[in-house]
Design an enzyme around this catalytic site. Structure first.
Site, short mmCIF file in Angstrom:
data_model
loop_
_atom_site.label_atom_id
_atom_site.label_comp_id
_atom_site.label_asym_id
_atom_site.label_seq_id
_atom_site.Cartn_x
_atom_site.Cartn_y
_atom_site.Cartn_z
N GLY A 46 0.84 -1.19 0.00
CA GLY A 46 0.00 0.00 0.00
C GLY A 46 0.87 1.24 0.00
N GLN A 51 3.07 9.95 1.80
CA GLN A 51 4.40 9.34 1.82
C GLN A 51 5.28 9.79 0.66
OE1 GLN A 51 2.58 5.22 2.33
NE2 GLN A 51 4.52 4.97 3.42
N CYS A 91 6.31 -0.41 7.32
CA CYS A 91 5.94 0.80 6.58
C CYS A 91 7.11 1.24 5.71
CB CYS A 91 5.57 1.91 7.57
SG CYS A 91 5.09 3.44 6.75
N LEU A 92 6.82 1.60 4.47
CA LEU A 92 7.87 2.05 3.56
C LEU A 92 8.54 3.32 4.08
CD1 LEU A 92 6.13 1.44 0.12
CD2 LEU A 92 7.90 0.04 1.20
N HIS A 133 -4.06 1.63 8.10
CA HIS A 133 -2.68 2.12 8.07
C HIS A 133 -2.54 3.29 7.08
CE1 HIS A 133 1.85 1.15 7.94
NE2 HIS A 133 1.69 1.92 6.88
N GLU A 134 -3.17 3.16 5.90
CA GLU A 134 -3.03 4.20 4.87
C GLU A 134 -3.81 5.47 5.23
OE1 GLU A 134 -0.69 3.61 3.11
OE2 GLU A 134 -0.62 1.43 3.01
N HIS A 137 -1.86 7.53 7.50
CA HIS A 137 -0.86 8.35 6.79
C HIS A 137 -1.47 9.68 6.32
CE1 HIS A 137 2.82 6.05 6.51
NE2 HIS A 137 2.23 4.99 6.00
O1 GNR Z 1 4.15 -2.73 2.60
C1 GNR Z 1 3.49 -2.56 3.62
N1 GNR Z 1 3.17 -3.63 4.39
C2 GNR Z 1 2.28 -3.58 5.46
C3 GNR Z 1 2.23 -4.67 6.32
C4 GNR Z 1 1.37 -4.68 7.39
C5 GNR Z 1 0.54 -3.61 7.60
C6 GNR Z 1 0.59 -2.50 6.78
C7 GNR Z 1 1.45 -2.49 5.71
S1 GNR Z 1 1.48 -1.12 4.65
C8 GNR Z 1 3.12 -1.20 4.05
C9 GNR Z 1 3.34 -0.16 2.95
C10 GNR Z 1 3.19 1.21 3.54
O2 GNR Z 1 4.02 1.75 4.21
N2 GNR Z 1 2.05 1.81 3.35
O3 GNR Z 1 1.82 3.02 3.89
NI NI Z 2 3.05 3.05 5.69
#
Ligand code: GNR
Ligand code: NI
Length: 184
Positions: A46, A51, A91-92, A133-134, A137
């Site tokens: 995601g 980001q 998270c990236l 999670h997104e 952000h």
């Molecule tokens: O790649 C991603 N893996 C992930 C694993 C568990 C819960 C959330 C994520 S999102 C993350 C990519 C990212 O940073 N999205 O904002």
């Molecule tokens: Ni993330």
């Protein structure tokens, strides 16, 4: 298409709140395409616009194994949160760190598609976790904000140490280039 630069914690721009998209047009399509390309190239499931330093409410997701089922969410909104689930997250924007976070297990959410249709859905599992999670952000929140103060401090120290180590490396590289220049 363009691969965009992903901001890393503790970059303050990750704390900015994204504004709703008011008109879904070609510019938004281009942003979403570039976000998908960036997400695929970084190996994420995601990516939120925040980001990549774009403060608009755009999210891309692809949970498929073959990375050929892109989902584009414009102005995603949670309508209902139900149950609890603890899962390991990454998270990236926080490279090389993984930890458990508690989130809602089932969610109902609404979003606009790139074709300007409004869709309401109930989902669970990894998709529900990823959407929470997104959307975090887009509101300037990171998964590490949910960690205990002790864990957060450890992570901050680790990142600080890494930064110093990186700078040391860059410096020695520069010195090496300098002495090479003299010889050549
Ligand atoms: O790649 C991603 N893996 C992930 C694993 C568990 C819960 C959330 C994520 S999102 C993350 C990519 C990212 O940073 N999205 O904002
Ligand atoms: Ni993330």
């Amino acid at each position: 298409m363009t691969i965009l630069k992903v901001l890393h914690f503790p970059d303050e721009r990750l704390r900015l709140k994204a504004v709703p998209v008011t008109e879904i047009g070609p510019e938004i399509c281009v942003i979403a395409e570039n976000m998908l390309e960036t997400m695929y190239s970084e190996g994420g499931i995601g990516l939120a616009a925040t980001q990549v330093n774009i403060q608009e409410r755009i999210v891309v997701i692809d949970l498929s194994e073959d990375k050929n089922e892109p989902i584009i969410l414009i102005n995603p909104e949670i309508l209902k949160l139900e149950g609890k689930e603890v899962t390991q997250e990454g998270c990236l924007s926080v490279p090389d760190y993984f930890d458990v976070v508690e989130r809602a297990k089932n969610i109902e959410f609404r979003y606009s598609t790139i074709k300007n249709e409004i869709i309401t859905k109930k989902v669970n599992g990894l998709l529900a976790i990823c959407i929470q999670h997104e959307i975090d952000h887009l509101d300037g929140k990171l998964f590490i904000d949910y960690l205990s103060p002790l864990k957060r401090n450890r992570l901050k120290k680790k990142i600080h140490k890494q930064k110093i180590e990186n700078n040391r490396f860059k410096k020695s590289e520069r010195l090496e280039n300098k002495s090479l220049n003299k010889i050549l």
